[in-house]
Structures are given as C-alpha cells and as structure tokens.
Design a protein around this motif. Structure first.
Motif, short mmCIF file in Angstrom:
data_model
loop_
_atom_site.label_atom_id
_atom_site.label_comp_id
_atom_site.label_asym_id
_atom_site.label_seq_id
_atom_site.Cartn_x
_atom_site.Cartn_y
_atom_site.Cartn_z
N GLU A 296 0.49 -1.11 -0.19
CA GLU A 296 0.13 0.20 -0.13
C GLU A 296 0.93 1.31 0.04
O GLU A 296 1.73 1.47 1.02
CB GLU A 296 -1.17 -0.44 1.02
CG GLU A 296 -1.66 0.93 0.80
CD GLU A 296 -2.22 1.22 -0.06
OE1 GLU A 296 -2.89 0.38 -0.77
OE2 GLU A 296 -2.09 2.21 -1.04
N LYS A 297 0.85 2.45 -0.70
CA LYS A 297 1.79 3.34 -1.40
C LYS A 297 1.10 4.30 -1.05
O LYS A 297 1.82 5.58 -0.96
CB LYS A 297 2.47 3.34 -2.18
CG LYS A 297 3.54 1.73 -2.91
CD LYS A 297 4.39 2.26 -2.22
CE LYS A 297 5.10 0.96 -2.51
NZ LYS A 297 6.93 0.85 -1.67
N TYR A 298 0.05 4.47 -0.75
CA TYR A 298 -1.48 5.26 -1.00
C TYR A 298 -1.32 5.80 0.39
O TYR A 298 -2.00 7.62 0.82
CB TYR A 298 -2.24 5.84 -2.30
CG TYR A 298 -1.33 6.01 -3.06
CD1 TYR A 298 -0.01 6.70 -3.79
CD2 TYR A 298 -0.89 5.03 -4.09
CE1 TYR A 298 0.85 6.90 -4.59
CE2 TYR A 298 0.14 4.28 -5.51
CZ TYR A 298 0.50 5.49 -5.63
OH TYR A 298 1.46 4.99 -6.51
N ASN B 201 3.99 -4.96 3.24
CA ASN B 201 5.15 -4.15 2.45
C ASN B 201 5.70 -3.25 3.14
O ASN B 201 4.84 -2.16 3.64
CB ASN B 201 4.63 -3.83 1.03
CG ASN B 201 5.97 -3.20 -0.04
OD1 ASN B 201 6.13 -1.76 -0.13
ND2 ASN B 201 7.08 -3.86 -0.47
N ASP B 202 6.82 -2.45 3.16
CA ASP B 202 7.46 -1.56 3.66
C ASP B 202 7.92 -1.08 5.29
O ASP B 202 8.62 -0.95 5.64
CB ASP B 202 7.24 0.15 3.00
CG ASP B 202 6.69 -0.29 1.24
OD1 ASP B 202 8.64 -0.45 1.11
OD2 ASP B 202 6.83 0.61 0.89
N ARG B 203 6.82 -1.64 5.62
CA ARG B 203 6.80 -1.20 7.01
C ARG B 203 6.08 -2.12 7.95
O ARG B 203 5.18 -2.29 8.75
CB ARG B 203 5.10 -0.38 7.21
CG ARG B 203 4.26 0.61 6.30
CD ARG B 203 5.00 1.61 6.64
NE ARG B 203 5.14 2.59 8.04
CZ ARG B 203 4.20 3.29 8.02
NH1 ARG B 203 3.19 3.72 7.01
NH2 ARG B 203 3.45 3.76 9.27
N LEU C 216 11.04 -5.32 2.73
CA LEU C 216 11.60 -4.33 2.47
C LEU C 216 12.15 -4.12 1.84
O LEU C 216 13.14 -5.17 0.76
CB LEU C 216 13.05 -4.83 3.94
CG LEU C 216 11.87 -4.39 5.17
CD1 LEU C 216 13.15 -4.92 5.80
CD2 LEU C 216 10.82 -3.39 5.54
N GLY C 217 12.14 -2.36 0.75
CA GLY C 217 12.51 -2.21 -0.10
C GLY C 217 14.79 -2.20 0.24
O GLY C 217 14.90 -1.78 1.41
N GLN C 218 14.96 -1.24 -0.57
CA GLN C 218 16.75 -0.88 -0.54
C GLN C 218 16.28 0.31 0.77
O GLN C 218 18.21 0.66 0.77
CB GLN C 218 17.77 -0.38 -2.06
CG GLN C 218 17.66 -1.63 -2.49
CD GLN C 218 19.08 -2.57 -2.30
OE1 GLN C 218 19.91 -1.71 -1.85
NE2 GLN C 218 18.86 -3.49 -2.43
N ASP C 219 15.61 1.59 0.33
CA ASP C 219 15.47 2.28 1.23
C ASP C 219 14.31 2.03 2.44
O ASP C 219 14.10 3.42 3.19
CB ASP C 219 15.09 4.03 0.07
CG ASP C 219 15.63 3.64 -0.92
OD1 ASP C 219 17.36 4.08 -0.86
OD2 ASP C 219 15.24 4.36 -2.14
N ASP C 220 14.28 1.74 2.87
CA ASP C 220 13.77 0.78 3.54
C ASP C 220 14.51 1.03 5.26
O ASP C 220 15.85 0.69 5.27
CB ASP C 220 12.43 -0.13 3.69
CG ASP C 220 11.60 -0.35 2.26
OD1 ASP C 220 11.15 1.27 2.68
OD2 ASP C 220 11.45 -1.01 2.04
N LEU C 221 13.54 1.09 6.28
CA LEU C 221 14.64 -0.11 7.12
C LEU C 221 15.22 -1.17 7.17
O LEU C 221 15.01 -2.15 5.93
CB LEU C 221 13.51 -0.19 8.85
CG LEU C 221 13.07 0.91 9.57
CD1 LEU C 221 12.20 0.88 11.20
CD2 LEU C 221 14.64 1.66 10.02
MG MG Z 1 9.67 -0.67 0.41
#
Ligand code: MG
Ligand code: TZP
Length: 212
Positions: free
Chosen positions: A40-42, A69-71, A85-90
């Motif tokens: 969820e990005k939005y 995802n991400d969080r 996680l992505g490269q720019d996440d924790l």
């Molecule tokens: Mg990500």
C-alpha cells in the motif's frame, strides 16, 4: 527456512483493483493463495492498518500468511507474518531485531551487486527486478531482463529467490525455468477484480501442467 515460497506470489494493490486489501485477500485465498504481500503506497497508516487487520483475520482463519510491504511498524502492530523491505526502507537487520526470529523477511534488489549483499542479511528470501517493464511501480529501477534471473540463481546457489516486475500468465513459467523459486505478480493478477480468483487458478493450472 520456516516457510516455503509459493511459485506464484500475489501482492495486493488497491489502486489497480479499487477494492480493499481484505477483499483482495479473500479472492486470492479462494484462488488458492497461501502467502500474500499487502502493498500500500497511498492510504494513510490508519486506513491501511484497519484494512490490513481485516485481511489478517481472514488469512489467519485459512492458515494463509500475510506480510506487509515497507512498514515494520505496521507489521509489528498487526502481528503480521513478516515484512517485505526495499533498499530505502529500514534494514532487514533492524526488522529482524524488531519482529523476531519467526518473522518472514523479504528484501528487494535491483542488480547482482545488491543481491550478493542481500544474501548475507537476515532475510528469508531476496527479490530481484523489475524483470520486465512494469507500470505498477512508481519510478522503477531499470528493467533487468530474464537473463539476470539465470545469473542470480548461479550467484546465490539455493538461496530463496523471487522475481518481480512485469510478470504475467504468458511469461511466468519462463521466469521460473530461468531459476526463480517464485514469481511475484501484481497487475496481471489484479487487473480485473472480479476475475482474481479465476486468474490465480488458471496460473496454477498452467503450472501444474509442467515440471519446473
Ligand atoms: Mg519498499
Ligand atoms: N518491485 C519491482 S517491480 C514491482 C515492484 C513492487 C511492481 C510489479 O508489479 P507488476 O504489475 O507485476 O509489474
């Protein structure tokens, strides 16, 4: 490893489907999914939390695993099965500290250098992509092509590998044959919300016809 990556790895998207994560999870489970990522990005954290909590309730009742995802914070609050996680996440190391030994942690990479680093991290699988052109991700990294999946497999031995980006019914078997353990699919699976279940079943049928 404490879980098996499915060959087809569905990821939710509320912009594409125009239905909630919980509704998508219901449909995906009917289609046979055992492992789903909520992406969820939005939405606001609160709205995503409420929707994801509902999705998790549904999934738990069916023994299906859900990762976020991400969080890391939301994964923790929701008691989800893990995070992607992505490269720019924790970092995965931070996630492991916070979520514990049993959490499933996935990590995105976009080239072989990042992948070589990823396999040293406390993760359960590494993803590589975008393999093909994608419209789903904003500002995607450069398309890496199917050849990189073959190279990735050679580089990392039997480390669990997910391929992502532009994967669809017409190419997922090739990506699996090239060495991915799993193909993550968003738009091709979700394009028509009322056909999600049928679409996932048809992918599974294609898969069952071949030996990969
Ligand atoms: Mg990500
Ligand atoms: N990471 C790399 S490509 C991508 C993400 C999240 C989007 C994949 O979406 P689709 O619709 O399967 O191409």
């Amino acid at each position: 490893m404490h879980f098996a990556l499915p060959k087809i790895y569905p990821i939710t998207d509320t912009r594409i489907t125009k239905i909630s994560h919980a509704e998508q999870v219901k449909k995906l489970i009917k289609g046979g999914a055992k492992f789903i990522q909520l992406r969820e990005k939005y939405l606001s954290p609160k709205d995503f939390y409420d929707d994801a909590l509902e999705a998790l309730k549904i999934a738990r009742a069916e023994n299906v695993k859900i990762i976020i995802n991400d969080r890391i914070d939301l994964a923790l609050a929701l008691k989800a099965d893990g995070v992607h996680l992505g490269q720019d996440d924790l970092s995965p190391a931070e996630a492991r500290k916070m979520l514990g030994e049993n959490a499933i942690i996935g990590f995105s990479t976009h080239n072989l250098e990042q992948l070589a680093e990823a396999v040293k991290m406390p993760i359960d699988y590494a993803a590589i992509g975008p393999v093909f052109t994608t419209k789903t991700k904003e500002n995607p990294d450069e398309t890496v092509g199917i050849e990189i999946v073959r190279k990735a497999r050679k580089l990392i031995g039997n480390f669990p590998l997910v391929a992502i980006g532009g994967i669809k019914a017409t190419n997922f078997l090739d990506v699996l044959s090239a060495g991915a353990d799993s193909t993550a699919i968003i738009s091709d699976l979700l394009a028509e919300a009322d056909k999600i279940e049928a679409k996932l079943k048809s992918l599974q049928t294609q898969l069952n016809k071949v030996k990969i």
